[in-house]
Design a protein around this motif. Structure first.
Motif, short mmCIF file in Angstrom:
data_model
loop_
_atom_site.label_atom_id
_atom_site.label_comp_id
_atom_site.label_asym_id
_atom_site.label_seq_id
_atom_site.Cartn_x
_atom_site.Cartn_y
_atom_site.Cartn_z
N MET A 116 0.85 -1.17 0.00
CA MET A 116 0.00 0.00 0.00
C MET A 116 0.90 1.24 0.00
N SER A 117 0.93 1.95 -1.08
CA SER A 117 1.80 3.11 -1.26
C SER A 117 1.29 4.30 -0.44
N LEU A 118 2.20 4.98 0.20
CA LEU A 118 1.90 6.18 0.98
C LEU A 118 2.78 7.30 0.46
N ALA A 119 2.18 8.38 -0.02
CA ALA A 119 2.93 9.48 -0.65
C ALA A 119 4.06 10.02 0.23
N PRO A 120 3.83 10.30 1.52
CA PRO A 120 4.94 10.82 2.33
C PRO A 120 6.12 9.84 2.42
N LEU A 121 5.82 8.54 2.44
CA LEU A 121 6.91 7.56 2.49
C LEU A 121 7.56 7.39 1.13
N ASP A 122 6.78 7.55 0.07
CA ASP A 122 7.37 7.53 -1.28
C ASP A 122 8.39 8.65 -1.43
N ASN A 123 8.13 9.80 -0.81
CA ASN A 123 9.10 10.90 -0.84
C ASN A 123 10.40 10.51 -0.14
N LEU A 124 10.29 9.72 0.92
CA LEU A 124 11.50 9.27 1.62
C LEU A 124 12.25 8.22 0.81
N VAL A 125 11.56 7.51 -0.06
CA VAL A 125 12.23 6.59 -0.97
C VAL A 125 13.08 7.38 -1.95
N LYS A 126 12.54 8.49 -2.43
CA LYS A 126 13.27 9.33 -3.40
C LYS A 126 14.57 9.87 -2.82
N THR A 127 14.61 10.07 -1.50
CA THR A 127 15.81 10.59 -0.85
C THR A 127 16.67 9.49 -0.25
N SER A 128 16.33 8.23 -0.54
CA SER A 128 17.08 7.05 -0.08
C SER A 128 17.04 6.84 1.43
N VAL A 129 16.05 7.40 2.09
CA VAL A 129 15.87 7.14 3.52
C VAL A 129 15.15 5.80 3.70
N LEU A 130 14.21 5.53 2.80
CA LEU A 130 13.49 4.26 2.77
C LEU A 130 13.70 3.60 1.43
N LYS A 131 13.42 2.31 1.40
CA LYS A 131 13.36 1.62 0.12
C LYS A 131 12.06 0.82 0.06
N ILE A 132 11.60 0.60 -1.14
CA ILE A 132 10.39 -0.18 -1.34
C ILE A 132 10.78 -1.65 -1.40
N GLU A 133 10.06 -2.45 -0.63
CA GLU A 133 10.31 -3.89 -0.62
C GLU A 133 8.98 -4.57 -0.32
N PRO A 134 8.58 -5.52 -1.12
CA PRO A 134 7.28 -6.17 -0.89
C PRO A 134 7.18 -6.73 0.53
N VAL A 170 13.73 6.21 11.68
CA VAL A 170 12.69 6.64 10.74
C VAL A 170 11.41 5.84 10.92
N VAL A 171 11.50 4.61 11.46
CA VAL A 171 10.28 3.83 11.67
C VAL A 171 9.36 4.52 12.67
N PHE A 172 9.94 5.26 13.62
CA PHE A 172 9.13 6.01 14.57
C PHE A 172 8.50 7.23 13.91
N GLN A 173 9.29 7.95 13.13
CA GLN A 173 8.78 9.15 12.47
C GLN A 173 7.69 8.81 11.46
N ALA A 174 7.73 7.62 10.89
CA ALA A 174 6.73 7.21 9.90
C ALA A 174 5.43 6.73 10.53
N LEU A 175 5.39 6.57 11.83
CA LEU A 175 4.19 6.03 12.48
C LEU A 175 2.94 6.88 12.23
N GLN A 176 3.10 8.16 12.02
CA GLN A 176 1.92 8.98 11.73
C GLN A 176 1.30 8.58 10.40
#
Length: 142
Positions: free
Chosen positions: A1-19, A78-84
């Protein structure tokens, strides 16, 4: 389930997408739940309870992130900051865990181990909320 704010963190290499993976999710939830139970045990030392509560919160927050199909790339907190975004936690709730992360780093890297009982109580309260929200997530569709 894609979340726009987290997709932005993928663009900055803070997160990565993984099934997401149900086995990994279940393991993180089990680990977090067991640690949380032990953190509530007042027979344990305050230092142990803090460590258990912090790690329970991290396991459960990571489970929520993995359920959505994201994984931290390098930054543990970042897992804590993403909780919102992953569980709808209010900023004042996840900021308690951000403070716990700073306290944990002081203990791990500087030897500072004085446990603030109020912070410990707040971590336990927020982590109990996280556990309930994670338990309410639907099974991962493989």
């Amino acid at each position: 389930m894609s979340l726009a704010p987290l997709d932005n963190l993928v663009k900055t290499s803070v997160l990565k997408i993984e099934p997401p993976d149900q086995g990994e999710f279940d393991g993180l939830v089990r680990l977090g739940t067991n640690r949380l139970k032990d953190a509530h045990n007042e027979a344990n030392s305050p230092e142990s309870r803090f460590d258990l509560a912090y790690n329970a919160a991290h396991s459960l927050a990571l489970a929520a992130m993995r359920w959505h199909g994201y994984r931290p790339d390098r930054q543990r907190f970042v897992v804590f900051q993403a909780l919102q975004h992953t569980l709808g936690l209010a900023p004042e709730q996840w900021r308690i865990l951000d403070k716990a992360h700073s306290t944990r780093n002081q203990a791990e890297y500087e030897g500072y181990a004085e446990v603030d009982e109020q912070l410990l109580a707040e971590i336990l309260k927020v982590t109990d909320i996280i556990r309930k929200k994670v338990a309410a997530l639907d099974p991962i569709q493989q």
